[in-house]
Motif scaffolding. Structure first.
Motif, PDB file in Angstrom:
ATOM      1  N   UNK A 118      40.766  50.948  52.132  1.00 15.07           N
ATOM      2  CA  UNK A 118      41.284  50.242  50.969  1.00 15.07           C
ATOM      3  C   UNK A 118      42.104  49.005  51.327  1.00 15.07           C
ATOM      4  N   UNK A 119      42.560  48.938  52.575  1.00 13.64           N
ATOM      5  CA  UNK A 119      43.461  47.858  52.969  1.00 13.64           C
ATOM      6  C   UNK A 119      42.792  46.489  52.833  1.00 13.64           C
ATOM      7  N   UNK A 120      41.558  46.377  53.308  1.00 15.60           N
ATOM      8  CA  UNK A 120      40.866  45.087  53.301  1.00 15.60           C
ATOM      9  C   UNK A 120      40.764  44.493  51.904  1.00 15.60           C
ATOM     10  N   UNK A 121      40.407  45.320  50.923  1.00 13.79           N
ATOM     11  CA  UNK A 121      40.273  44.840  49.553  1.00 13.79           C
ATOM     12  C   UNK A 121      41.631  44.533  48.941  1.00 13.79           C
ATOM     13  N   UNK A 122      42.619  45.337  49.277  1.00 13.17           N
ATOM     14  CA  UNK A 122      43.940  45.138  48.677  1.00 13.17           C
ATOM     15  C   UNK A 122      44.586  43.837  49.122  1.00 13.17           C
ATOM     16  N   UNK A 123      44.548  43.540  50.417  1.00 11.09           N
ATOM     17  CA  UNK A 123      45.249  42.345  50.903  1.00 11.09           C
ATOM     18  C   UNK A 123      44.651  41.061  50.336  1.00 11.09           C
ATOM     19  N   UNK A 124      43.410  41.132  49.865  1.00  8.13           N
ATOM     20  CA  UNK A 124      42.800  39.949  49.252  1.00  8.13           C
ATOM     21  C   UNK A 124      43.493  39.550  47.957  1.00  8.13           C
ATOM     22  N   UNK A 125      44.224  40.484  47.352  1.00  8.28           N
ATOM     23  CA  UNK A 125      44.929  40.183  46.107  1.00  8.28           C
ATOM     24  C   UNK A 125      46.268  39.495  46.375  1.00  8.28           C
ATOM     25  N   UNK A 148      48.495  36.334  47.901  1.00  6.15           N
ATOM     26  CA  UNK A 148      48.394  34.907  48.200  1.00  6.15           C
ATOM     27  C   UNK A 148      48.656  34.612  49.670  1.00  6.15           C
ATOM     28  N   UNK A 149      49.496  35.420  50.316  1.00  5.58           N
ATOM     29  CA  UNK A 149      49.829  35.173  51.718  1.00  5.58           C
ATOM     30  C   UNK A 149      48.600  35.213  52.612  1.00  5.58           C
ATOM     31  N   UNK A 150      47.562  35.960  52.211  1.00  5.09           N
ATOM     32  CA  UNK A 150      46.332  36.000  53.010  1.00  5.09           C
ATOM     33  C   UNK A 150      45.656  34.635  53.038  1.00  5.09           C
ATOM     34  N   UNK A 151      45.641  33.974  51.888  1.00  7.11           N
ATOM     35  CA  UNK A 151      45.072  32.627  51.811  1.00  7.11           C
ATOM     36  C   UNK A 151      45.959  31.634  52.542  1.00  7.11           C
ATOM     37  N   UNK A 152      47.247  31.791  52.398  1.00  2.04           N
ATOM     38  CA  UNK A 152      48.214  30.863  52.988  1.00  2.04           C
ATOM     39  C   UNK A 152      48.170  30.870  54.503  1.00  2.04           C
ATOM     40  N   UNK A 153      48.044  32.058  55.100  1.00  2.00           N
ATOM     41  CA  UNK A 153      48.151  32.208  56.550  1.00  2.00           C
ATOM     42  C   UNK A 153      46.796  32.207  57.242  1.00  2.00           C
ATOM     43  N   UNK A 174      37.740  29.522  42.963  1.00  3.34           N
ATOM     44  CA  UNK A 174      38.107  30.839  42.458  1.00  3.34           C
ATOM     45  C   UNK A 174      39.093  31.493  43.414  1.00  3.34           C
ATOM     46  N   UNK A 175      40.017  32.231  42.868  1.00  3.95           N
ATOM     47  CA  UNK A 175      40.987  32.916  43.700  1.00  3.95           C
ATOM     48  C   UNK A 175      40.897  34.417  43.463  1.00  3.95           C
ATOM     49  N   UNK A 176      41.075  35.174  44.537  1.00  2.00           N
ATOM     50  CA  UNK A 176      41.076  36.621  44.409  1.00  2.00           C
ATOM     51  C   UNK A 176      42.508  37.146  44.373  1.00  2.00           C
ATOM     52  N   UNK A 177      43.464  36.298  44.770  1.00  2.00           N
ATOM     53  CA  UNK A 177      44.856  36.742  44.758  1.00  2.00           C
ATOM     54  C   UNK A 177      45.445  36.603  43.354  1.00  2.00           C
ATOM     55  N   UNK A 178      46.530  37.347  43.106  1.00  3.03           N
ATOM     56  CA  UNK A 178      47.184  37.346  41.807  1.00  3.03           C
ATOM     57  C   UNK A 178      48.161  36.175  41.743  1.00  3.03           C
ATOM     58  N   UNK A 179      47.741  35.088  41.114  1.00  2.00           N
ATOM     59  CA  UNK A 179      48.575  33.890  41.098  1.00  2.00           C
ATOM     60  C   UNK A 179      49.380  33.698  39.834  1.00  2.00           C
ATOM     61  N   UNK A 180      49.009  34.398  38.773  1.00  2.00           N
ATOM     62  CA  UNK A 180      49.752  34.269  37.527  1.00  2.00           C
ATOM     63  C   UNK A 180      49.372  33.027  36.740  1.00  2.00           C
TER      64      UNK A 180
END
Length: 333
Positions: free
Chosen positions: A149-156, A158-163, A191-197
């Motif tokens: 589950x970790x791989x899918x979760x971290x995609x949500x 923003x830090x994953x995209x940032x780093x 498109x973004x997969x992270x929760x940006x609001x």
């Protein structure tokens, strides 16, 4: 007021040492916390041990003495002063455990996390028992499928995209949080997969020049690359200093989740929010009626809450909380 005070005196119970530890590390409140079972039905007990923490990276902060806690399904650490260094890491994010060569009387471990960082710990007495319990707890997480589950979760996050090594977000971000690349040659916003609001669509409030968003993004990018991120974040003294300097708008929601510990609730309960809304779809209560009255009066100066998209998002959050905690329901602050 006297009624509230009486109720508090009647119902209040002094927290136990275990409860205080769980609160300190922002662990999810659960009856099963620290009592997950092996395949033969044996419980993995909680345990703590004296340890010395080091990242093993040249140029990074010195080692810190403290206590390492196994509170399955989490591994936590706090320095002796309880404020310099600490972390809370789900066991499912630990990818490799190695025993290192060490001098007599010292039991050294290297823990590799999901984000590729190594946490070096030097353990002393009772190390064999601690490592045995850690091994059992890791096996259980593997059997439960939590590591998948970790791989899918971290995609949500923003830090994953940032780093990300392939990302240039830190260099392409404007002071207001918008991306320069999105404005080049009529480019379509990606498109973004992270929760940006709502800030991603309606921009973030405040004076962007005074907020110095780009500078903050670069500082946080450097820290997150060296010290993990989201569910593997290590909180060194620099983390506290960066929070005091200020959080960049795009990271604000994620860092609030991480530092408050609510990110571990979301990680351990995938789909809970959506399921709660679906289960109560169309339901009307006193709380939902009060929510409808206030929706269009909330933050009228922000464009996001003058749109159907923003109003819908606000409605879902407020209603979900009222369904989750019906005793409180909806309270206007």
């Amino acid at each position: 007021m006297s009624t509230i005070s009486t109720a508090l005196r009647t119902n209040f119970k002094e927290p136990t040492k275990e409860q205080l530890t769980e609160l300190f590390f922002s662990l999810p409140s659960s009856e099963s916390l620290g009592k997950i079972e092996t395949s033969d039905g044996q419980s993995v007990e909680k345990m703590d041990i004296n340890a010395v923490l080091s990242l093993g990276v040249q140029g990074v902060e010195d080692s810190y003495a403290g206590k390492l806690y196994l509170i399955a399904p989490y591994l936590t650490f706090a320095s002796l002063d309880r404020k310099s260094v600490r972390f809370t890491v789900p066991l499912s994010t630990i990818r490799r455990v190695e025993r290192l060569n060490a001098r007599a009387g010292i039991y050294a471990l290297s823990l590799s996390t999901w984000h590729g960082h190594k946490i070096l710990t030097s353990l002393r007495s009772t190390a064999d028992l601690f490592c045995s319990l850690l091994r059992d707890a890791l096996k259980i997480e593997l059997q439960r499928g939590q590591m998948k589950l970790v791989k899918q979760f971290v995609k949500t996050c923003y830090s994953e995209t940032l780093v990300s090594d392939s990302s240039s977000v830190a260099d392409n971000e404007r002071e207001d949080g918008s991306l320069i690349s999105e404005e080049k040659d009529n480019a379509v916003p990606r498109e973004t997969t992270y929760h940006g609001g709502l800030g991603l669509r309606f921009k973030f409030p405040g004076d962007p020049k005074k907020l110095r968003e780009a500078s903050k993004i670069k500082l946080w990018t450097t820290y997150l690359r060296s010290h993990g991120r989201n569910i593997t974040l290590l909180r060194y003294p620099q983390c506290t200093r960066l929070v005091q300097v200020g959080l960049p708008n795009r990271l604000r929601g994620e860092m609030w989740e991480t530092l408050s510990g609510s990110i571990y609730l979301r990680f351990s309960n995938p789909g809970f929010y959506d399921d709660l809304l679906k289960k109560n779809e169309g339901r009307t209560t006193t709380s939902t009626e009060d929510i409808e009255k206030d929706l269009h009066r909330s933050l009228p100066e922000y464009a996001g809450y003058q749109s159907e998209e923003g109003i819908g998002a606000l409605r879902r959050v407020l209603q979900a909380y009222s369904f989750k905690n019906p005793e409180l329901g909806y309270c206007q602050v």
